[in-house]
Motif scaffolding. Structure first.
Motif, mmCIF file in Angstrom:
data_model
loop_
_atom_site.group_PDB
_atom_site.id
_atom_site.type_symbol
_atom_site.label_atom_id
_atom_site.label_comp_id
_atom_site.label_asym_id
_atom_site.label_seq_id
_atom_site.Cartn_x
_atom_site.Cartn_y
_atom_site.Cartn_z
ATOM 1 N N ASP A 16 -46.725 -58.928 -88.999
ATOM 2 C CA ASP A 16 -47.322 -60.055 -88.553
ATOM 3 C C ASP A 16 -46.898 -61.451 -88.972
ATOM 4 O OD1 ASP A 16 -49.764 -58.561 -87.434
ATOM 5 O OD2 ASP A 16 -50.744 -58.878 -89.312
ATOM 6 N N MET A 17 -47.302 -62.678 -88.494
ATOM 7 C CA MET A 17 -46.860 -63.900 -88.992
ATOM 8 C C MET A 17 -47.783 -64.805 -89.285
ATOM 9 S SD MET A 17 -44.603 -66.534 -86.681
ATOM 10 C CE MET A 17 -42.811 -66.077 -87.240
ATOM 11 N N VAL A 18 -47.640 -65.540 -90.354
ATOM 12 C CA VAL A 18 -48.515 -66.431 -90.919
ATOM 13 C C VAL A 18 -48.228 -67.861 -90.651
ATOM 14 C CG1 VAL A 18 -49.790 -67.741 -92.533
ATOM 15 C CG2 VAL A 18 -49.514 -65.197 -92.591
ATOM 16 N N VAL A 19 -48.743 -68.909 -89.719
ATOM 17 C CA VAL A 19 -48.169 -70.267 -89.238
ATOM 18 C C VAL A 19 -49.224 -71.198 -89.928
ATOM 19 C CG1 VAL A 19 -47.824 -71.667 -87.361
ATOM 20 C CG2 VAL A 19 -47.403 -69.415 -87.353
ATOM 21 N N VAL A 20 -48.735 -72.299 -90.496
ATOM 22 C CA VAL A 20 -49.538 -73.319 -91.280
ATOM 23 C C VAL A 20 -48.839 -74.655 -90.554
ATOM 24 C CG1 VAL A 20 -50.250 -72.187 -93.439
ATOM 25 C CG2 VAL A 20 -48.017 -73.515 -93.264
ATOM 26 N N LEU A 27 -44.883 -75.558 -89.450
ATOM 27 C CA LEU A 27 -44.636 -76.403 -88.128
ATOM 28 C C LEU A 27 -44.134 -77.689 -88.466
ATOM 29 C CD1 LEU A 27 -47.944 -75.689 -85.903
ATOM 30 C CD2 LEU A 27 -45.594 -74.601 -86.049
ATOM 31 N N GLN A 28 -44.458 -78.231 -89.906
ATOM 32 C CA GLN A 28 -44.145 -79.728 -90.077
ATOM 33 C C GLN A 28 -42.530 -79.450 -90.747
ATOM 34 O OE1 GLN A 28 -46.007 -81.761 -88.263
ATOM 35 N NE2 GLN A 28 -45.776 -82.991 -89.940
ATOM 36 N N GLU A 29 -42.267 -78.487 -91.555
ATOM 37 C CA GLU A 29 -41.182 -78.194 -92.059
ATOM 38 C C GLU A 29 -40.448 -77.201 -91.283
ATOM 39 O OE1 GLU A 29 -44.047 -79.479 -95.069
ATOM 40 O OE2 GLU A 29 -44.062 -77.830 -93.689
ATOM 41 N N GLY A 30 -40.119 -77.644 -89.743
ATOM 42 C CA GLY A 30 -39.681 -76.804 -88.797
ATOM 43 C C GLY A 30 -38.548 -75.916 -89.042
ATOM 44 N N ILE A 31 -37.667 -76.276 -90.113
ATOM 45 C CA ILE A 31 -36.474 -75.408 -90.240
ATOM 46 C C ILE A 31 -37.085 -74.057 -91.029
ATOM 47 C CG2 ILE A 31 -34.784 -77.289 -90.100
ATOM 48 C CD1 ILE A 31 -35.138 -77.486 -93.359
ATOM 49 N N PHE A 32 -38.348 -73.881 -91.216
ATOM 50 C CA PHE A 32 -38.686 -72.945 -91.850
ATOM 51 C C PHE A 32 -38.970 -71.601 -91.215
ATOM 52 C CE2 PHE A 32 -39.899 -73.846 -96.070
ATOM 53 C CZ PHE A 32 -40.480 -72.597 -96.573
ATOM 54 N N ASP A 33 -37.980 -70.654 -91.734
ATOM 55 C CA ASP A 33 -38.242 -69.248 -91.027
ATOM 56 C C ASP A 33 -37.942 -68.315 -92.212
ATOM 57 O OD1 ASP A 33 -38.119 -66.709 -89.608
ATOM 58 O OD2 ASP A 33 -36.282 -67.377 -88.397
ATOM 59 N N THR A 34 -38.864 -67.754 -92.729
ATOM 60 C CA THR A 34 -38.755 -66.925 -94.076
ATOM 61 C C THR A 34 -37.689 -65.519 -93.684
ATOM 62 O OG1 THR A 34 -40.758 -65.801 -93.856
ATOM 63 C CG2 THR A 34 -40.245 -67.755 -95.266
ATOM 64 N N THR A 35 -37.506 -65.269 -92.264
ATOM 65 C CA THR A 35 -36.666 -63.996 -92.166
ATOM 66 C C THR A 35 -35.276 -63.973 -92.171
ATOM 67 O OG1 THR A 35 -36.458 -64.726 -89.692
ATOM 68 C CG2 THR A 35 -38.416 -63.509 -90.184
ATOM 69 N N SER A 36 -34.756 -65.097 -92.638
ATOM 70 C CA SER A 36 -33.327 -65.463 -93.018
ATOM 71 C C SER A 36 -33.213 -65.858 -94.485
ATOM 72 C CB SER A 36 -32.782 -66.483 -92.174
ATOM 73 O OG SER A 36 -33.153 -67.623 -92.271
ATOM 74 N N GLY A 91 -33.539 -69.694 -94.708
ATOM 75 C CA GLY A 91 -34.958 -69.720 -94.581
ATOM 76 C C GLY A 91 -35.644 -69.793 -96.048
ATOM 77 N N GLU A 92 -35.279 -68.677 -96.775
ATOM 78 C CA GLU A 92 -35.805 -68.674 -98.033
ATOM 79 C C GLU A 92 -35.474 -69.581 -99.042
ATOM 80 O OE1 GLU A 92 -35.929 -64.781 -99.876
ATOM 81 O OE2 GLU A 92 -35.708 -63.746 -97.959
ATOM 82 N N ALA A 93 -34.053 -70.136 -98.862
ATOM 83 C CA ALA A 93 -33.496 -71.019 -99.698
ATOM 84 C C ALA A 93 -34.224 -72.367 -99.272
ATOM 85 C CB ALA A 93 -32.103 -71.265 -99.763
ATOM 86 N N VAL A 94 -34.252 -72.647 -98.231
ATOM 87 C CA VAL A 94 -34.954 -73.929 -97.733
ATOM 88 C C VAL A 94 -36.423 -73.963 -98.249
ATOM 89 C CG1 VAL A 94 -35.736 -75.221 -95.668
ATOM 90 C CG2 VAL A 94 -33.490 -74.378 -95.909
ATOM 91 N N PHE A 95 -37.331 -72.719 -98.114
ATOM 92 C CA PHE A 95 -38.669 -72.723 -98.591
ATOM 93 C C PHE A 95 -38.603 -73.212 -100.032
ATOM 94 C CE2 PHE A 95 -41.232 -70.191 -101.242
ATOM 95 C CZ PHE A 95 -42.425 -70.692 -100.941
ATOM 96 N N GLN A 96 -37.737 -72.733 -101.133
ATOM 97 C CA GLN A 96 -37.857 -73.030 -102.385
ATOM 98 C C GLN A 96 -37.626 -74.473 -102.535
ATOM 99 O OE1 GLN A 96 -35.462 -70.096 -104.479
ATOM 100 N NE2 GLN A 96 -36.486 -68.297 -103.543
ATOM 101 N N ILE A 97 -36.479 -74.921 -101.695
ATOM 102 C CA ILE A 97 -36.283 -76.451 -102.073
ATOM 103 C C ILE A 97 -37.522 -77.212 -101.555
ATOM 104 C CG2 ILE A 97 -34.891 -78.481 -101.268
ATOM 105 C CD1 ILE A 97 -32.564 -76.108 -100.971
ATOM 106 N N ILE A 98 -38.129 -77.126 -100.304
ATOM 107 C CA ILE A 98 -39.183 -77.682 -99.933
ATOM 108 C C ILE A 98 -40.450 -77.696 -100.890
ATOM 109 C CG2 ILE A 98 -40.783 -77.790 -97.950
ATOM 110 C CD1 ILE A 98 -38.494 -77.195 -95.948
#
Length: 187
Positions: free
Chosen positions: A56-60, A90-99, A102-109
């Motif tokens: 599944d996917m969760v989108v915010v 959606l707002q932080e559009g570069i977000f894709d936790t499958t890579s 994407g995980e690194a960007v998530f932690q920074i954001i």
């Protein structure tokens, strides 16, 4: 399945922008609530999490809709990853936790969002302190205490009348009723 989660902090705020964006992003089921991000319990988010299955996917709409602190977000997304659930903001559009990126960007954001909340809180506290130093008081102006209405409120309350009837008959707000009851020693 693609799930959406929308949240606003107060009942006066509107969820439409977030819900429309989530629908446009392909969300098949959207969970929404009007609740402060500081609330420890988020019933609709908990309900959403209970329905999630591997794949599944969760989108915010924005990361801060999901959680207030970086620790809270990191823990939630770690749980998603362990369960094989994808995540997208959606707002932080570069977000894709499958890579890995994407995980690194998530932690920074997440860290930046938490810092933003902290900075706003500090500014507010500093502003309030500066106002107090100039002799300004915040909050609602004190209303006059109507001893007769307070006595009537106590009497009606002790007769087990519904709160809505008491407030209507005395032409007072719910908060005024509770203030009267507290001041008159009723718990």
């Amino acid at each position: 399945m693609i799930f959406g989660y929308a949240r606003v902090s107060t009942k006066e705020q509107n969820l439409d922008l977030q819900i429309d964006a989530l629908a446009k992003a392909g969300c098949e089921d959207v969970f929404s609530e009007k609740l402060s991000g500081r609330s420890e319990k988020k019933p609709k988010l908990e309900e959403l999490i209970s329905k999630l299955r591997k794949g599944d996917m969760v989108v915010v709409y924005s990361l801060d809709r999901l959680g207030r602190t970086s620790k809270e977000l990191i823990n939630l997304l770690s749980d998603f990853k362990e369960k094989g659930i994808q995540f997208k903001s959606l707002q932080e559009g570069i977000f894709d936790t499958t890579s890995a990126m994407g995980e690194a960007v998530f932690q920074i954001i997440a860290i930046l969002k938490a810092m933003e909340v902290q900075v706003l809180s500090e500014r507010t506290k500093d502003g309030l302190a500066a106002a107090r130093a100039r002799g300004k008081k915040g909050g609602r102006p004190k209303g006059s205490y109507d001893k007769n209405k307070a006595a009537a409120a106590v009497t009606l309350y002790q007769r087990d009348l519904p709160i809505s009837e008491i407030t209507k008959s005395l032409n007072i707000s719910r908060s005024t009723l509770y203030q009267y009851l507290r001041n008159e020693g009723i718990k």
